[in-house]
Design a protein around this motif. Structure first.
Motif, short mmCIF file in Angstrom:
data_model
loop_
_atom_site.label_atom_id
_atom_site.label_comp_id
_atom_site.label_asym_id
_atom_site.label_seq_id
_atom_site.Cartn_x
_atom_site.Cartn_y
_atom_site.Cartn_z
N PRO A 1 0.80 -1.24 0.00
CA PRO A 1 0.00 0.00 0.00
C PRO A 1 0.84 1.29 0.00
O PRO A 1 0.34 2.36 -0.33
N THR A 2 2.14 1.18 0.35
CA THR A 2 2.99 2.38 0.30
C THR A 2 3.69 2.50 -1.05
O THR A 2 4.36 3.49 -1.33
N GLY A 3 3.58 1.47 -1.89
CA GLY A 3 4.25 1.45 -3.20
C GLY A 3 4.55 0.00 -3.53
O GLY A 3 5.07 -0.71 -2.68
N ILE A 4 4.22 -0.43 -4.75
CA ILE A 4 4.40 -1.84 -5.11
C ILE A 4 5.89 -2.14 -5.26
O ILE A 4 6.55 -1.60 -6.15
N GLY A 5 6.42 -2.98 -4.37
CA GLY A 5 7.86 -3.24 -4.41
C GLY A 5 8.24 -4.68 -4.15
O GLY A 5 9.42 -5.02 -4.08
N GLY A 6 7.24 -5.54 -3.94
CA GLY A 6 7.55 -6.96 -3.74
C GLY A 6 7.81 -7.34 -2.30
O GLY A 6 7.85 -6.50 -1.40
N ALA A 7 8.04 -8.64 -2.10
CA ALA A 7 8.11 -9.22 -0.76
C ALA A 7 9.32 -8.72 0.04
O ALA A 7 9.23 -8.48 1.24
N GLU A 8 10.45 -8.56 -0.65
CA GLU A 8 11.67 -8.16 0.05
C GLU A 8 11.50 -6.80 0.73
O GLU A 8 11.82 -6.61 1.91
#
Lengths: 97, 442
Positions: free
Chosen positions: B291-298
């Motif tokens: 929700p803060t920015g799509i960046g993946g699991a890491e």
């Protein structure tokens, strides 16, 4: 692994479906070849998102309507009814009454 | 309320797990609520082949003192520092259905993301599903061996899904990304500097050898009567049909911001705005992960840890994480660019193409509407049970409409849940039932 080979049985629209533990009701409904619901204009629908967002996977489970089947795991003896079967049952009721 | 949680975490994906485990390790009383039957969110959905990091974090969660409510869906915030949730499970009889009242000192929102779907003729046919959607169903027990699948849309999820389906015995007949080769090359170049992601990327690529990735390619129609039989694909001027059993189609991800929006958190460009320490515009409410920015699991793991440390008053311990996060922020921008949609996709829907699947509202009925609100009032678009979660992101792309503010309940809830006396947090925890059953199922 005994865990993954053990199976449990539930019914989808009256037909028995055997699944492995951990299987979602949505997967069992698809395995039974049933549409989960009929849209307001009459289209058969199956799950789209698989994660409880789209509401296309709603079925009746043990008499409770509108259950999101993609987020519920199969339990032994569970009775699942899809909207397609329900609307047929209603039509049959109307004909006989 | 003195018996509530010091910190409540909503969402049990990587960000939520990291947040809950970290806050519990700091000695706080932590609750974790999630609507899925098991922890892991979408990316670490239970089943075989979980990455090592996932297994490590899930084991840490099992050993932690975190009170877990799996299969519970938050639907309202009736007063500050209090959320209401309803159980998903139909195994519960109507008598034992309870509305849970979850009180907290601080809140960490880790509500994750969902796929963006774009309407095209035939997309409502049975067996046309999301890319992550089909993947989730297969992890949930749907047999896929021997089935022919087309994987399409955009984003790194496509390759992961295709690789997973192939491992499960599916015949991947095509993988199509709407992005250009240049867009993907820029993403790939960035991955070179991220060893872990490079390794993942290479793995996907190796598993994918039989079906090569087509770029600037997308489905223009799905065909079949009772269910999907074939898909028409288009790449530039070329158009051809492919027979298949499944079409797994998702156009990257959109964040789940309904709960943050309900709570009054400021939203910027579709994402939850936060301070450097991941506190939202509402004091005491933090946000971590997609929700803060799509960046993946890491990145989600890192943000979960950071948010928990900040919410626990241990900001000084999060400085290293904050530095690392700044280094990864570029990846969020690169990923967004790599997944930005080709305007030509707006032409996919024709007048009789369904846009709102809940209310069966077609493109032709929406074309002349002024905005989202106008469409809702005149056509019932977005007024069904998904509350516009599916068609909202589609109409945003098609017409530039932005959702209006959300209202409770943010998910359909039983009248008895809306009206029944609350089960206070302490009773629910004492009963132990909700989290216990979920633990057993893993």
């Amino acid at each position: 692994m005994p865990e993954s080979t053990r199976s449990l049985a539930l019914t989808v629209n009256g037909a028995t479906v055997a699944v492995t533990p951990g299987t979602t009701v949505a997967a069992a409904v698809l395995m039974a070849g049933a549409a989960a619901r009929i849209s307001v204009s009459g289209e058969p629908r199956v799950p789209l998102c698989g994660m409880g967002i789209c509401f296309e996977c709603r079925v009746s489970i043990n008499g409770a309507p509108h259950q999101r089947s993609c987020q519920i795991l199969c339990q032994p003896g569970m009775q699942v009814l899809t909207a397609a079967a329900e609307s047929c049952a209603l039509a049959a009721n109307r004909r006989t009454s | 309320m003195k018996d509530g949680f010091d910190i409540l975490v909503v969402g049990a994906g990587p960000a939520g797990i990291a947040a809950a485990v970290t806050a519990a390790a700091a000695g706080l009383r932590v609750g974790l609520v999630d609507d899925n039957p098991a922890p892991g969110g979408q990316i670490w959905r239970s089943g075989a082949h979980l990455p090592a990091a996932a297994q490590r974090w899930l084991a840490r969660l099992d050993r932690s003192s975190v009170v877990r409510l799996h299969g519970w869906r938050v639907f309202d915030c009736p007063q500050p520092n209090l959320l209401c949730a309803e159980p998903n499970s139909a195994a519960m009889t109507s008598e034992s259905r309870v509305r849970a009242e979850l009180s907290f000192g601080k809140l960490i929102l880790a509500t994750g993301a969902r796929e963006r779907f774009l309407p095209f003729p035939g997309w409502t046919l049975p067996n046309v599903m999301g890319a992550g959607g089909l993947d989730a169903l297969v992890r949930g027990g749907l047999p896929i061996a021997g089935k022919r699948a087309v994987v399409a849309g955009t984003g790194p999820l496509l390759l992961a899904v295709a690789a997973h389906l192939a491992r499960r015995g599916a015949r991947i007949v095509a993988v199509c990304d709407q992005a250009s080769r240049l867009q993907l090359a820029r993403l790939a170049a960035h991955l070179v500097f991220e060893p872990a992601k490079l390794w993942q990327g290479a793995n996907y690529a190796l598993a994918m050898l039989p079906a090569r990735l087509r770029t600037r390619c997308w489905p223009v129609a799905a065909h079949g009567s009772d269910r999907l039989r074939a898909v028409t694909l288009r790449q530039g001027a070329k158009q051809w049909d492919v027979d298949c059993d499944y079409l797994a189609c998702g156009f990257h991800l959109v964040p789940n911001i309904e709960l943050p929006t309900l709570l009054g958190c400021r939203i910027e460009d579709g994402f939850v705005a936060t301070s450097e320490w991941l506190e939202t515009s509402v004091p005491g409410i933090y946000c971590a992960g997609e929700p803060t920015g799509i960046g993946g699991a890491e990145l989600a793991l890192l943000e979960g840890e950071m948010a928990a440390l900040a919410a626990s008053g241990l900001t000084h311990q999060a400085r290293g994480l904050a530095r690392k996060r700044r280094g990864m922020s570029e990846f969020v921008a690169v990923l967004a660019k790599a997944c930005s949609l080709d305007p030509k996709l707006r032409a996919l829907a024709s007048d009789d193409t369904m846009v709102c699947r809940c209310e069966d509202v077609r493109y032709g009925a929406l074309r002349s509407r002024a905005n989202w609100r106008d469409a809702k009032l005149h056509t019932r678009c977005g007024m069904g049970p998904c509350q516009g979660r599916i068609c909202g992101s589609a109409t945003e792309f098609l017409f530039g409409w932005r959702d209006t503010p959300v209202r409770p309940p943010i998910f359909p809830a039983l009248l008895s849940s809306l009206a029944s006396p609350d089960t206070p947090t302490e009773d629910l925890v004492a009963a132990g039932a909700p989290s216990h059953s979920a633990k057993e199922s893993r």
